[in-house]
Design a protein around this motif. Structure first.
Motif, short mmCIF file in Angstrom:
data_model
loop_
_atom_site.label_atom_id
_atom_site.label_comp_id
_atom_site.label_asym_id
_atom_site.label_seq_id
_atom_site.Cartn_x
_atom_site.Cartn_y
_atom_site.Cartn_z
N LEU A 33 1.98 20.46 9.17
CA LEU A 33 0.99 20.72 9.33
C LEU A 33 0.30 21.84 10.31
O LEU A 33 -0.85 21.74 10.54
N THR A 57 -10.99 17.74 15.10
CA THR A 57 -9.74 18.07 14.87
C THR A 57 -8.83 17.77 14.22
O THR A 57 -9.11 16.79 13.09
N LYS A 58 -7.59 18.98 13.86
CA LYS A 58 -6.97 18.48 13.06
C LYS A 58 -6.21 17.47 13.19
O LYS A 58 -5.29 16.66 12.55
N GLN A 59 -5.80 17.24 15.23
CA GLN A 59 -5.31 15.91 15.34
C GLN A 59 -6.03 14.64 14.67
O GLN A 59 -5.21 14.10 14.56
N ALA A 62 -5.12 14.24 11.28
CA ALA A 62 -3.30 14.27 10.84
C ALA A 62 -3.36 13.20 11.16
O ALA A 62 -2.67 12.28 10.87
N THR A 63 -4.03 11.94 12.04
CA THR A 63 -4.16 11.17 12.94
C THR A 63 -4.42 9.69 12.08
O THR A 63 -3.54 8.92 11.93
N PHE A 111 3.77 15.55 12.09
CA PHE A 111 3.19 14.61 12.81
C PHE A 111 3.57 13.85 14.52
O PHE A 111 2.41 14.82 15.27
N THR A 112 4.41 13.44 14.91
CA THR A 112 5.14 13.12 16.39
C THR A 112 5.75 13.83 16.65
O THR A 112 5.56 14.00 18.02
N ALA A 114 4.02 17.56 16.28
CA ALA A 114 2.71 18.09 16.74
C ALA A 114 1.89 17.43 17.86
O ALA A 114 0.92 18.08 19.00
N PHE A 115 1.67 16.22 17.74
CA PHE A 115 1.05 15.19 18.44
C PHE A 115 1.38 13.71 19.28
O PHE A 115 1.24 12.89 18.30
N HIS A 117 1.31 12.12 21.45
CA HIS A 117 0.72 10.99 22.14
C HIS A 117 0.03 10.94 21.25
O HIS A 117 -0.93 10.52 21.74
N ALA A 118 -0.40 11.20 20.17
CA ALA A 118 -2.05 10.47 19.37
C ALA A 118 -1.90 8.76 18.85
O ALA A 118 -3.04 8.16 19.32
#
Length: 189
Positions: A33, A57-59, A62-63, A111-112, A114-115, A117-118
């Motif tokens: 990421l 956003t990157k989030q 990625a989400t 992913f999990t 870095a983010f 709570h996404a």
């Protein structure tokens, strides 16, 4: 006042969105990421403004990319459950999940971490595990799955599959297919 128009995308905008998601999935799977958004835009063949208009956003990017992978996992499990032969369905799930994870190496973990709570992963994970447990129970009932098989065996197998390393995606997928075949033989009664 003018009522708002529905938020449907023009065909070119939809194409751009899909190219962005495809590029993001490929880059995230290969490099994690930390890849800059501009690099994803470049690989998608769009300008940074187009990328940020769709995914601010990157989030967010990625989400969206990860959500599709979650749907793919759930579809694989549902396909296995729908197979009239539970053993064949379980083998199909093992093969397809291993290949999916080999193609998207490390993306879920990255992913999990870095983010975290996404996306609420708990509900999806619980549904998948319940479905896999049902499929395993049915495969045991046919006498094809080892009677001492437990769901943790499948999770351990998926973790081991995630540890496969190769110089290219094709080599990793080939190794994953071989590993899945070996695991299926080990699980057979």
């Amino acid at each position: 006042m003018i009522d708002r128009l529905p938020q449907t995308l023009r065909s070119d905008a939809l194409d751009n969105r899909e190219r962005i998601l495809d590029a993001a999935r490929a880059v995230f799977a290969a490099q994690g990421l930390d890849v800059p958004m501009r690099e994803i835009a470049r690989r998608a063949g769009v300008g940074p403004a187009t990328l940020y208009r769709r995914f601010p956003t990157k989030q967010a990017l990625a989400t969206e990319a990860f959500t599709e992978q979650m749907h793919a996992c759930h579809a694989i499990v549902e396909e296995g459950l729908a197979d009239p032969d539970p053993w064949h369905g379980l083998c199909l799930v093992i093969e397809k999940l291993c290949e999916l994870h080999a193609r998207n190496r490390g993306f879920t973990t990255a992913f999990t971490s870095a983010f975290p709570h996404a996306i609420d992963l708990a509900a999806g994970r619980e549904h998948a595990l319940t479905s896999l447990a049902e499929l395993a129970r049915r495969a045991k009932d046919t006498g094809h799955l080892r009677p001492d098989f437990v769901l943790d065996d499948l999770i351990l197998m998926l973790m081991a599959n995630g540890g496969l390393h190769a110089t290219s995606t094709n080599a990793r997928v080939a190794a994953s297919r071989r590993f899945a075949a070996l695991a299926i033989r080990a699980f057979r009664a």
